[in-house]
Design an enzyme around this catalytic site. Structure first.
Site, mmCIF file in Angstrom:
data_model
loop_
_atom_site.group_PDB
_atom_site.id
_atom_site.type_symbol
_atom_site.label_atom_id
_atom_site.label_comp_id
_atom_site.label_asym_id
_atom_site.label_seq_id
_atom_site.Cartn_x
_atom_site.Cartn_y
_atom_site.Cartn_z
ATOM 1 N N VAL A 459 5.943 28.924 7.982
ATOM 2 C CA VAL A 459 5.687 28.342 9.303
ATOM 3 C C VAL A 459 4.703 27.158 9.250
ATOM 4 C CG1 VAL A 459 6.163 30.524 10.468
ATOM 5 C CG2 VAL A 459 3.832 30.015 9.778
ATOM 6 N N GLU A 460 4.631 26.457 10.352
ATOM 7 C CA GLU A 460 3.751 25.285 10.531
ATOM 8 C C GLU A 460 3.873 24.281 9.377
ATOM 9 O OE1 GLU A 460 -0.250 25.867 11.891
ATOM 10 O OE2 GLU A 460 0.360 27.210 13.490
ATOM 11 N N GLY A 461 5.124 23.978 9.019
ATOM 12 C CA GLY A 461 5.388 23.076 7.900
ATOM 13 C C GLY A 461 5.628 23.909 6.664
#
Ligand SMILES: Cc1cc2nc3c(=O)[nH]c(=O)nc-3n(C[C@H](O)[C@H](O)[C@H](O)COP(=O)(O)OP(=O)(O)OC[C@H]3O[C@@H](n4cnc5c(N)ncnc54)[C@H](O)[C@@H]3O)c2cc1C
Length: 783
Positions: A459-461
């Site tokens: 997640v988040e990149g």
């Protein structure tokens, strides 16, 4: 005569070149103009969203490392973050209490959710509004305070920590705080702070994950009915998945592309990515089903909507912010990425360090604590040193947010490297505890962390993308003193001014590259021994500052030559770009570790953790240099680069086994160092919980060791020959019976055995146990 003529000609040529270079208007006309045209033709096309992403956020300490000559005084002067009294009280009370209230096995193996009591507690005590200012009813915590809370929760239960993390990370609250209208803030923030509203933020679509700027979700500006009135609004259509808290949210932050084909807003048709707030009960919102993310059991699921009408006031920041969604998201991402996932990674690492260290002392095989075998030591060393470094990076990066920075590159480094190291630490922990980690149940203290860790990687990149595209790609543009200026000059619609700016940037750039090449060579030839280091640094760490300056200079040179030789092609050469990012990252990790060491008052007992972690990172940086140079597209340039970067060969070997042994020894015995290393770990007080039992078993094992040594000696003397129960399980009783140990000593051994039994126990279930959830609903095909 001829020789004189040639010399004269040469001198005239050199003088001509000097005149051309020195007289700027002449230089621009005769040289820069051509270079400018070529540069513009080679510059890769960049969309507005790409540009927003690259330009979002600020540059912090990573900029110093990128530019080849870090100012160590600056590093030393950054304030060491501390908890406020209110934050400390919250950690000591509410955080302790919620940890005690949540039982990870119950969440993941029985309820498939947190208990209603836990939900009520986190809402009522303000856990969902850590970042919301007090003026709006939130707790108004610092980034550091927020990170401390998430770290501790992560040592207890992922569902708990993720549930708290998400509303305090990139989502409605953060976006409202930064861009919301006053009306939106006044209405929503107090409700979010008290848990009256549960937020979720939906960006990801099945068709656009990492490439989130390509989301197919869209809205059309139109008139429609809203609460009985005819208003200007938009019809929104979306299909999102993986949305954390989605199934139970009451307020959905939604990202979509906004179109205005009838020009009702008076501008262009494609307005760009826009973020709006959608109350869950808006007619047409389809939400509530769940995904099952690696048994973590936090709420996560899809959401869909078809032509859902919303007023333009639903746009975060109001109609004026239509089309600004991508920049908003990119700016807020830096703050979230600096805190949430680094904190969760550190939490899992601290849990591993604390529990696995103890287990390695309590568990004995071949008549020895397993933690004393060199093979196990190797894993324990990584667990200890990485946990030390990870927490240093987490704290250091959170301190930047508290200083008002939004460091896009540093936050990506923290996210990537802390989560990757957390994976390594937990993997190592699993190897050390063997079958104990494999069989799930309430006695397993690590299996769930092992299962769930890939979530933070994704997640988040997602991490591969972060390493390959962002760390160096964004770093090169944001941290470099000239690259962004050159690009901006090339994109300047006023081509005359563009040429002037480009000329200035280009010649500054050339001088900068040459300077770093010469400096890297000079420092390499002298083994960095003459590099100036501030007087205030710990003498035992002095050489690291010097080596880092050396690597920083060499990196600045290598980065420039790479960009010069490969230009825009470097964006596609992800392996090289990733390795350049590794060098920058390792220097950042080392800086954070040095800062931690200084900030904690140079604890001599902790020094092995600092030494091993930095040594390992510098060695990795050296390998990354090798990786770039050995794969340089032009071999001749690669060979030349090697001579400049490593004129006397490699400065680093692998970290020494001697220091590794010292680190491993710190992991398997109680000490102030071990307490500092695992300071945020939630420690249950009783033996009825696996971590509580481990703590008690460790103390009992240490107390029993001298007695056990006597039993071993007696065994060697043959005193147990022919004693049938003098086996691995019952030898204590046999020793007491034949008088090798006293009554009191036997009582101590018995207690140690009871606790050891608890620690090595794995859970059993009836043969007809129901482990499975019901079959998921089949997916309907898209129209
Ligand atoms: C449990 C969970 C919770 C989530 N919560 C939310 C949420 O609340 N809101 C929300 O909007 N989204 C959420 N997400 C989505 C998450 O951010 C995405 O999963 C993530 O962006 C990656 O997208 P993807 O999974 O589709 O992977 P893909 O984009 O399909 O990527 C697959 C792989 O390819 C790599 N890759 C892709 N492009 C490149 C490239 N150019 N160079 C190198 N490698 C590349 C990636 O690194 C990855 O390893 C969540 C996801 C999960 C699993």
């Amino acid at each position: 005569m001829m020789v004189y003529l040639i010399a004269l000609l040469f001198a005239l040529l050199v003088a001509g070149a000097v005149v051309v270079l020195a007289i700027r208007p002449l230089r621009r006309e005769l040289l820069t103009q051509r270079l400018f045209t070529t540069y513009k033709s080679l510059l890769p096309q960049m969309s507005a969203t790409e540009r927003d992403a690259l330009e979002a956020g600020t540059v912090w300490w990573e900029g110093e490392l990128f530019r080849g000559n870090p100012d160590w005084q600056k590093l030393l002067a950054y304030p060491v973050p501390r908890l406020s009294p209110a934050e400390q009280a919250f950690m000591d009370n509410e955080v302790e209490q919620v940890c005690a209230l949540v039982d990870d096995w119950q969440v993941t193996g029985e309820l498939f959710d947190m208990s209603p009591q836990a939900w009520t507690f986190i809402k009522e005590k303000g856990f969902l509004g850590l970042i919301i200012p007090k003026a709006y009813g939130g707790l108004g915590f610092s980034a550091y305070g927020h990170g401390q809370v998430v770290t501790k929760l992560s040592t207890r239960c992922s569902a708990l920590s993720i549930t708290v993390m998400v509303p305090n990370s990139l989502g409605p609250a953060e976006l409202l705080l930064n861009y919301g209208t006053d009306e939106q803030k006044q209405y929503y923030l107090p409700r979010l702070a008290r848990g009256v509203e549960i937020p979720a933020f939906a960006l990801t679509s099945p068709w656009a994950g990492s490439d989130a700027a390509s989301i197919p979700d869209y809205a059309i500006v139109c008139r429609g009915q809203w609460q009985g009135r005819d208003v200007l609004g938009m019809r929104v259509t979306w299909d999102k998945r993986y949305i954390t808290l989605g199934p139970i949210c009451t307020l959905l932050g939604l990202a979509f592309r906004l179109y205005d084909p009838e020009r009702l807003l008076g501008g262009k048709n494609d307005l760009g990515i826009t973020c709006a707030l959608v109350p869950r009960d808006t007619p047409g919102v389809d939400i509530g089903r769940r995904h099952l993310p690696l048994n973590a059991m936090f709420m996560n699921g899809p959401t869909r909507g078809q032509d859902v009408f919303l007023p333009l006031e639903a746009i975060i920041g109001g109609p004026k912010m239509a089309g600004h969604g991508w920049r908003m998201l990119m700016e807020c991402l830096a703050a979230g990425r600096s805190i949430s996932l680094p904190s969760s990674g550190v939490g899992m690492a601290q849990l591993t360090a604390r529990s696995v260290g103890a287990y390695a002392r309590v568990r004995s095989q071949f008549k020895m604590a397993i933690g004393r075998f060199e093979g196990v030591e190797e894993a324990l060393t990584r667990i200890g040193a990485y946990t030390y470094m990870m927490n240093a990076v987490r704290t250091f990066t959170a301190s930047a947010i508290d200083l008002g920075e939004k460091p896009s590159v540093a936050s990506a480094i923290a996210k990537y490297h802390v989560t990757e190291r957390a994976r390594q630490v937990v993997n190592d922990g699993m190897d050390v505890i063997g079958g104990k980690g494999i069989c799930l149940g309430p006695s397993n203290f690590l299996g769930r962390a092992y299962q769930q860790l890939p979530i933070s990687i994704t997640v988040e990149g997602a991490n591969i993308l972060t390493r390959s595209l962002i760390l160096f790609g964004q770093g090169a543009i944001r941290c470099h003193p000239y690259v962004l200026r050159e690009m901006q000059a090339a994109h300047n619609p006023d081509t005359r001014q563009g040429l002037v700016d480009f000329d200035q940037a280009l010649f500054g750039h050339v001088a900068y590259t040459a300077r770093h090449g010469l400096r890297a060579l000079a420092i390499g030839l002298t083994g960095s021994r003459f590099v100036a280091v501030p007087d205030g640094v710990a003498p035992e760490a002095r050489r690291y500052y010097q080596q880092l300056t050396r690597f920083s200079s060499a990196f600045a040179f290598l980065a420039d030559i790479s960009m010069l030789v490969m230009g825009g092609e470097l964006k596609r050469r992800e392996k090289l770009s990733a390795r350049l990012g590794d060098i920058l990252s390792m220097m950042y990790l080392c800086s954070a570790t040095l800062k931690r060491y200084e900030g904690e008052g140079r604890q001599a007992a902790d020094a092995p953790l600092m030494h091993w972690a930095i040594w390992d990172a510098l060695y990795k940086a050296q390998m990354a240099f090798d990786g770039v140079i050995a794969n340089f597209p032009k071999r001749s340039i690669g060979r030349l680069l090697y001579r400049i970067v490593f004129p006397l060969g490699h400065p680093y070997d692998v970290p020494s086994d001697r220091v590794g042994h010292q680190v491993a020894a710190l992991m398997i015995a109680p000490s102030a160092t071990r307490d500092r290393l695992t300071a945020e770990t939630y420690l249950p007080k009783t033996e009825s919980e696996s971590l509580g039992a481990l703590e008690l078993a460790l103390a009992a094992t240490l107390a029993a060791e001298p007695i056990e040594a006597r039993i071993r000696a007696a065994e060697k003397e043959g005193r147990f020959d022919g004693v049938p129960d003098a086996n691995v399980r019952n030898i204590s009783a046999a020793a007491w019976r034949i008088g090798v140990v006293s009554d009191a000593e036997y009582a101590l051994l018995k207690r140690r055995n009871e606790l050891r039994e608890l620690v090595i126990h794995v859970d059993e279930f009836p043969p007809d146990a129901q482990f499975s959830l019901r079959q998921p609903e089949p997916r309907k095909a898209a129209a």
